[in-house]
Design an enzyme around this catalytic site. Structure first.
Site, PDB file in Angstrom:
ATOM      1  N   HIS A   1      10.414   5.918 -13.609  1.00 43.38           N
ATOM      2  CA  HIS A   1      10.537   7.366 -13.600  1.00 43.38           C
ATOM      3  C   HIS A   1       9.799   7.904 -14.597  1.00 43.38           C
ATOM      4  CE1 HIS A   1      13.302  10.677 -13.208  1.00 43.38           C
ATOM      5  NE2 HIS A   1      12.961  10.918 -14.695  1.00 43.38           N
ATOM      6  N   GLU A   2       9.672   7.401 -15.937  1.00 40.71           N
ATOM      7  CA  GLU A   2       8.798   8.051 -16.923  1.00 40.71           C
ATOM      8  C   GLU A   2       7.280   8.058 -16.501  1.00 40.71           C
ATOM      9  OE1 GLU A   2       9.920   9.520 -19.535  1.00 40.71           O
ATOM     10  OE2 GLU A   2      12.101   9.220 -18.749  1.00 40.71           O
TER      11      GLU A   2
ATOM     12  N   HIS B   1       6.418  10.966 -14.327  1.00 45.12           N
ATOM     13  CA  HIS B   1       6.278  12.011 -14.763  1.00 45.12           C
ATOM     14  C   HIS B   1       4.886  12.279 -15.036  1.00 45.12           C
ATOM     15  CE1 HIS B   1      10.112  13.758 -14.924  1.00 45.12           C
ATOM     16  NE2 HIS B   1      10.655  12.806 -15.759  1.00 45.12           N
TER      17      HIS B   1
ATOM     18  N   GLU C   1      12.598  16.084 -11.713  1.00 46.68           N
ATOM     19  CA  GLU C   1      13.330  14.742 -11.537  1.00 46.68           C
ATOM     20  C   GLU C   1      13.167  14.178 -10.467  1.00 46.68           C
ATOM     21  OE1 GLU C   1      15.007  13.326 -14.310  1.00 46.68           O
ATOM     22  OE2 GLU C   1      13.570  14.628 -14.928  1.00 46.68           O
TER      23      GLU C   1
HETATM   24 ZN   LIG Z   1      12.771  12.380 -15.749  1.00 48.23          ZN
END
Ligand SMILES: [Zn+2]
Length: 264
Positions: free
Chosen positions: A137-138, A141, A201
């Site tokens: 997830h990071e 980004h 997100e």
């Molecule tokens: Zn996030």
């Protein structure tokens, strides 16, 4: 006015005009295209500047926070980080994975590939697959250039061109600006919690799951982890939930992405 002063002023004005022509105008009709996302983004910061600001934010974070020297934690984060980076295709960055010695439940990443997990969040993870869920997830980004987009949006919306000008004219003032550090991702360190937008997100979730699968992690652990985090969210001390809002819609979207992509 001296010649030097004048030429400096003209030079700076031209940089600003160039910036306006190169970025502000395309903003009106659509801006930099991001291949990982298949959409365009507002980009007021050059890659070079982004790296310099990120390097400064990382250096400052390592001064502010205490690095955990326990080899069990360090090895675990390194092991998962290397594998997820390899599947993300972002191996041109100089990645670094650091465990910070704090019960804070959070993790963050800077656009220059510097990743921080707090001991508090790692202690909630039973499996490497769950570490990979947050790591993916990071890193999502980063691939999605969310930090640069967020910083650009803030610059454009809140400060207008004046901050762009001060940024170009007096860079040193900006280097340790907590607001910019927060926009880049190191918000917890600087005490400015800046949540990612829902769109960011969703995008990071989707990319994170793709990286998990490419790295041969079980993506279902992402669902387990986020559901657990949702349940834990009763307390206000959950930094991760302040910067990464979680909800049933996101979990449903992750499930749909996994099913739609034939991962499960
Ligand atoms: Zn996030």
């Amino acid at each position: 006015m001296s010649d030097t002063k004048l030429s400096k002023l003209v030079q700076r004005r031209e940089i600003l005009m160039g910036l306006a022509a190169g970025t502000m105008v395309p903003f009106l009709s659509g801006c930099a295209e991001n291949d990982a996302l298949g959409r365009s983004q507002l980009m007021l910061i050059s890659d070079n500047d982004l790296m310099q600001l990120s390097d400064a934010a990382w250096e400052e974070s390592l001064k502010e926070e205490r690095v955990l020297r326990d080899p069990y934690y360090a090895r675990r984060l390194q092991r998962v980080g290397n594998r997820v980076v390899a599947s993300s295709g972002l191996d041109h960055l100089n990645w670094e994975f650091v465990v910070l010695d704090s019960p804070t439940v959070n993790a963050w990443v800077l656009p220059n590939g510097k990743v921080a997990f707090y001991k508090g969040i790692l202690d909630l993870m039973d499996t490497d697959d769950q570490v990979a869920a947050v790591m993916g997830h990071e890193i999502g980004h980063v691939a999605a250039r969310h930090s640069a987009e967020r910083a650009s949006q803030r610059m454009a919306a809140q400060y207008g061109m004046s901050i762009v000008e001060s940024y170009l004219g007096g860079r040193s003032d900006m280097q340790y600006n907590s607001d910019i550090a927060a926009a880049l991702g190191a918000g917890v360190t600087f005490g400015v919690l800046m949540p990612y937008s829902r769109q960011h997100e969703y995008e990071a979730d989707r990319l994170g799951i793709d990286y998990m699968v490419a790295g041969r992690y079980d993506p279902r652990h992402a669902i387990d982890f986020w559901m657990g985090m949702s349940q834990l969210h009763s307390g206000n001390e959950m930094a991760f939930m302040s910067t990464h809002p979680s909800n049933d819609d996101r979990i449903a979207a992750m499930r749909a992405h996994m099913t739609g992509s034939g991962y499960v």
